[in-house]
Design a protein around this motif. Structure first.
Motif, PDB file in Angstrom:
ATOM      1  N   PHE A  39      15.478   8.065  -9.658  1.00 56.58           N
ATOM      2  CA  PHE A  39      16.536   7.196  -9.866  1.00 56.58           C
ATOM      3  C   PHE A  39      17.898   7.560 -10.327  1.00 56.58           C
ATOM      4  N   GLU A  40      17.780   8.715 -10.958  1.00 55.00           N
ATOM      5  CA  GLU A  40      19.067   9.692 -11.121  1.00 55.00           C
ATOM      6  C   GLU A  40      20.037   9.709  -9.865  1.00 55.00           C
ATOM      7  N   ARG A  41      19.317  10.125  -8.841  1.00 58.87           N
ATOM      8  CA  ARG A  41      20.176  10.260  -7.637  1.00 58.87           C
ATOM      9  C   ARG A  41      20.529   9.166  -6.821  1.00 58.87           C
ATOM     10  N   LEU A  42      20.078   7.999  -7.369  1.00 58.63           N
ATOM     11  CA  LEU A  42      20.276   6.596  -6.577  1.00 58.63           C
ATOM     12  C   LEU A  42      21.099   5.761  -7.706  1.00 58.63           C
ATOM     13  N   ALA A  43      21.735   6.282  -8.913  1.00 59.58           N
ATOM     14  CA  ALA A  43      22.222   5.488  -9.682  1.00 59.58           C
ATOM     15  C   ALA A  43      23.352   4.745  -9.299  1.00 59.58           C
ATOM     16  N   GLU A  44      24.057   5.208  -8.281  1.00 57.78           N
ATOM     17  CA  GLU A  44      25.162   4.474  -7.810  1.00 57.78           C
ATOM     18  C   GLU A  44      24.987   3.324  -6.720  1.00 57.78           C
ATOM     19  N   LYS A  45      23.779   3.178  -6.518  1.00 60.30           N
ATOM     20  CA  LYS A  45      23.378   2.492  -5.208  1.00 60.30           C
ATOM     21  C   LYS A  45      22.475   1.223  -5.924  1.00 60.30           C
ATOM     22  N   ILE A  46      21.791   1.708  -7.020  1.00 55.58           N
ATOM     23  CA  ILE A  46      20.808   0.480  -7.515  1.00 55.58           C
ATOM     24  C   ILE A  46      21.263   0.125  -8.890  1.00 55.58           C
ATOM     25  N   ASP A  47      21.005  -1.271  -8.968  1.00 57.51           N
ATOM     26  CA  ASP A  47      21.583  -1.893 -10.074  1.00 57.51           C
ATOM     27  C   ASP A  47      20.427  -2.129 -11.297  1.00 57.51           C
ATOM     28  N   CYS A  48      19.231  -2.387 -10.717  1.00 56.72           N
ATOM     29  CA  CYS A  48      18.251  -2.853 -11.609  1.00 56.72           C
ATOM     30  C   CYS A  48      16.829  -2.455 -10.999  1.00 56.72           C
ATOM     31  N   VAL A  49      15.965  -2.080 -11.574  1.00 59.38           N
ATOM     32  CA  VAL A  49      14.629  -1.652 -11.312  1.00 59.38           C
ATOM     33  C   VAL A  49      13.397  -2.407 -12.298  1.00 59.38           C
ATOM     34  N   GLN A  87      19.727  -3.162  -4.002  1.00 59.08           N
ATOM     35  CA  GLN A  87      20.329  -3.268  -5.360  1.00 59.08           C
ATOM     36  C   GLN A  87      19.359  -3.342  -6.236  1.00 59.08           C
ATOM     37  N   ILE A  88      18.194  -3.719  -5.872  1.00 60.67           N
ATOM     38  CA  ILE A  88      17.002  -4.225  -6.816  1.00 60.67           C
ATOM     39  C   ILE A  88      15.977  -3.399  -6.316  1.00 60.67           C
ATOM     40  N   VAL A  89      15.221  -2.754  -6.935  1.00 62.36           N
ATOM     41  CA  VAL A  89      13.784  -2.193  -6.603  1.00 62.36           C
ATOM     42  C   VAL A  89      12.926  -2.785  -7.622  1.00 62.36           C
ATOM     43  N   HIS A  90      11.752  -3.474  -7.027  1.00 60.92           N
ATOM     44  CA  HIS A  90      10.735  -4.245  -7.843  1.00 60.92           C
ATOM     45  C   HIS A  90       9.354  -3.372  -7.591  1.00 60.92           C
ATOM     46  N   PHE A  91       8.643  -2.795  -8.695  1.00 61.96           N
ATOM     47  CA  PHE A  91       7.451  -2.073  -8.148  1.00 61.96           C
ATOM     48  C   PHE A  91       6.336  -3.112  -9.010  1.00 61.96           C
ATOM     49  N   SER A  92       5.153  -3.324  -8.060  1.00 56.54           N
ATOM     50  CA  SER A  92       4.166  -3.992  -8.714  1.00 56.54           C
ATOM     51  C   SER A  92       2.974  -3.315  -8.396  1.00 56.54           C
ATOM     52  N   GLY A  93       2.079  -3.091  -9.474  1.00 60.20           N
ATOM     53  CA  GLY A  93       0.991  -2.201  -9.427  1.00 60.20           C
ATOM     54  C   GLY A  93       0.512  -2.014 -10.712  1.00 60.20           C
ATOM     55  N   SER A  96       0.925  -1.175  -0.149  1.00 59.44           N
ATOM     56  CA  SER A  96       0.123  -0.164   0.054  1.00 59.44           C
ATOM     57  C   SER A  96       0.912   1.422  -0.228  1.00 59.44           C
ATOM     58  N   VAL A  97       1.887   1.285  -0.866  1.00 59.00           N
ATOM     59  CA  VAL A  97       3.003   2.234  -0.847  1.00 59.00           C
ATOM     60  C   VAL A  97       2.218   3.660  -1.360  1.00 59.00           C
ATOM     61  N   ARG A  98       2.285   4.613  -0.569  1.00 55.94           N
ATOM     62  CA  ARG A  98       2.212   5.911  -0.950  1.00 55.94           C
ATOM     63  C   ARG A  98       3.376   6.498  -1.623  1.00 55.94           C
ATOM     64  N   VAL A  99       2.991   7.786  -2.089  1.00 58.36           N
ATOM     65  CA  VAL A  99       3.964   8.580  -2.892  1.00 58.36           C
ATOM     66  C   VAL A  99       5.348   8.860  -1.703  1.00 58.36           C
ATOM     67  N   GLY A 100       4.863   9.405  -0.813  1.00 58.14           N
ATOM     68  CA  GLY A 100       5.845   9.583   0.214  1.00 58.14           C
ATOM     69  C   GLY A 100       6.698   8.518   0.635  1.00 58.14           C
ATOM     70  N   ASP A 101       6.227   7.290   0.615  1.00 53.61           N
ATOM     71  CA  ASP A 101       6.932   5.977   1.057  1.00 53.61           C
ATOM     72  C   ASP A 101       8.102   5.764   0.339  1.00 53.61           C
ATOM     73  N   ILE A 102       8.052   5.980  -0.972  1.00 53.05           N
ATOM     74  CA  ILE A 102       8.868   5.405  -2.152  1.00 53.05           C
ATOM     75  C   ILE A 102      10.475   5.699  -1.509  1.00 53.05           C
ATOM     76  N   THR A 103      10.738   6.968  -1.165  1.00 49.96           N
ATOM     77  CA  THR A 103      12.180   7.277  -1.044  1.00 49.96           C
ATOM     78  C   THR A 103      12.395   6.709   0.290  1.00 49.96           C
ATOM     79  N   GLN A 104      11.537   6.790   1.197  1.00 49.16           N
ATOM     80  CA  GLN A 104      11.767   6.210   2.731  1.00 49.16           C
ATOM     81  C   GLN A 104      12.410   4.899   2.735  1.00 49.16           C
ATOM     82  N   ALA A 105      11.424   3.997   2.025  1.00 52.63           N
ATOM     83  CA  ALA A 105      11.376   2.764   1.929  1.00 52.63           C
ATOM     84  C   ALA A 105      13.100   2.279   1.152  1.00 52.63           C
ATOM     85  N   ILE A 106      13.414   3.236   0.206  1.00 48.56           N
ATOM     86  CA  ILE A 106      14.586   2.913  -0.409  1.00 48.56           C
ATOM     87  C   ILE A 106      15.856   3.306   0.587  1.00 48.56           C
ATOM     88  N   PHE A 107      15.634   4.354   1.351  1.00 49.14           N
ATOM     89  CA  PHE A 107      16.719   4.685   2.337  1.00 49.14           C
ATOM     90  C   PHE A 107      16.821   3.839   3.122  1.00 49.14           C
TER      91      PHE A 107
END
Length: 438
Positions: A103-113, A68-74, A52-63
């Motif tokens: 994801f530009e800000r996270l380019a050095e941390k995340i390998d796959c979306v 290394q992998i972010v998977h969105f389902s919806g 039940s991810v809200r817009v404000g939850d996205i960056t908090q969850a990543i932080f």
């Protein structure tokens, strides 16, 4: 990620707004988790989820997860937006350029979306400007196809295939299920960012705790196995006696695995850990279930076992549990009765931390010996010798690029004192230093 033993973290983000068609997102999450757990490399993957991810939850969850992998389902729209949820669970759209900026800000941390949503090719293309691997869907995709793709993708990734190869396995998984949507997932590869998720070289010194169940990981007890089968083939039962962490459970498991090739009289090898058993009633239920007979005890159990065409080799780990509250001597007496004689329906292999006479000392109160001690020949499991420890270290390092120094090996041998579990844990930490480049 460098080729090391650093875990691969996967962040699963699910959004299913109440004003949109309901999706089977939790089923997808369960299937991914199950496939990772069943893989040989299950200790190498950490799956974290946010529902039940809200817009404000996205960056908090990543932080919080640092994946290394972010998977969105919806859900997604035909114009390239993804649906997240607002404060009351309704739809809130996020545009492709906003996701690309994130994801530009996270380019050095995340390998796959992975964007497992309808029409997600547009945001996938935008994100791929900054992230090495991005997967999206070029059309509307059904629940079954979306779940099948995820299962195939992570199943292959956990089997040490590359992300590109895992993508193709995901598409094949859709085909295997007979769903005509295997051309809908698309992958974008940006060769400029440095890839972090590569073929994993796991730490070879596992498991650190618990029994070794993989045949290729079992090591160093061939003499004990030979002696155990000599005793079993002579018509006696066996008790493996040794300190905690000496390798009794692993040895017991391996004996069951190879029993078919070593027993002169064919028997069904049945293993269970008494730590999984609650009480005496639970014991009989589990025994009958594993042997494949109707639930029974006492005379009915004896009759059922004697009527079976195939006799049983019963391996009981952590047999000291029989001294706990909820168990009576009756269990031990019946096991003895079933295991006595050359043509006995049961032959026993027990694993205990101390001799059976000491473990079951309630027998002494009546001037009797322990019923199990009376039929079991004890095999004392000793610590490994220095040469075996050195061979173990060499065998585990054989398929890696790491070599321990002589000084490190001497220290490992001395500190472990021949205890396999302790040696495994010490070697794991030593290998990790090399993997992390310390």
């Amino acid at each position: 990620m460098n080729e090391s033993d650093i875990p691969v973290k996967i962040l699963f983000l699910a959004a299913d707004p109440s004003d949109e068609r309901r999706l089977r997102l939790l089923q997808e999450l369960r299937d991914i988790r199950e496939r990772l757990h069943l893989s040989k490399e299950r200790d190498r993957f950490i799956l974290e989820s946010r529902e039940s991810v809200r817009v404000g939850d996205i960056t908090q969850a990543i932080f919080d997860v640092d994946p290394q992998i972010v998977h969105f389902s919806g859900h997604g729209t035909s114009t390239g937006e993804l649906y997240f949820e607002n404060l009351i669970g309704k739809s809130q759209l996020v545009k492709a350029d906003a996701l690309a900026a994130l994801f530009e800000r996270l380019a050095e941390k995340i390998d796959c979306v992975v964007l497992n949503a309808c029409y997600s090719e547009i945001p996938a293309q935008a994100i791929a400007q900054h992230i090495r691997f991005v997967i999206g869907m070029n059309q509307d995709i059904g629940d079954k196809a979306a779940i099948a793709f995820s299962v195939g993708f992570y199943k292959a990734l956990a089997a040490n295939y590359s992300i590109e190869e895992a993508y193709h396995f995901g598409c094949v998984e859709i085909q295997l299920h007979g769903i005509p949507e295997h051309l809908k997932p698309v992958i974008y590869v940006n060769p400029s960012p440095k890839p972090r998720v590569k073929k994993i070289i796991p730490n070879p010194f596992v498991p650190q705790n618990g029994r070794v169940e993989q045949p290729e990981q079992f090591f160093g007890r061939q003499r004990e196995i030979q002696r155990v089968f000599e005793v079993l083939n002579s018509g006696s039962s066996v008790a493996l006696i040794g300190k905690d962490g000496i390798g009794k459970s692993s040895l017991l498991w391996e004996i069951c695995r190879v029993a078919e090739n070593h027993l002169q009289q064919e028997r069904q090898a049945v293993f269970f850990d008494l730590n999984d058993i609650g009480d005496e009633k639970d014991f009989y239920i589990a025994l009958c279930d594993k042997v494949g007979i109707a639930e029974s005890k006492g005379y009915k159990l004896t009759r059922s076992l004697r009527q079976r065409d195939k006799k049983v080799l019963l391996a009981l780990d952590n047999v000291g549990k029989l001294t706990w509250k909820g168990f009576t001597r009756q269990v031990r007496d019946q096991l003895r009765g079933l295991a006595e004689g050359g043509d006995a329906p049961l032959r026993l292999i027990l694993a205990a931390n101390e001799p059976l006479e000491d473990l079951f000392n309630d027998s002494h109160n009546d001037g009797k010996t322990s019923p199990l001690a009376g039929i079991c020949q004890e095999e004392n499991i000793q610590p490994w010798e220095d040469a075996i420890m050195r061979d173990f270290i060499a065998a585990r390092l054989k398929n890696t690029s790491v070599s321990f120094t002589e000084e490190e090996i001497i220290q490992l041998v001395q500190e472990s004192k021949g205890h396999p579990r302790k040696l495994m844990q010490l070697c794991y930490r030593t290998y990790r230093k090399y993997a992390e480049g310390e």
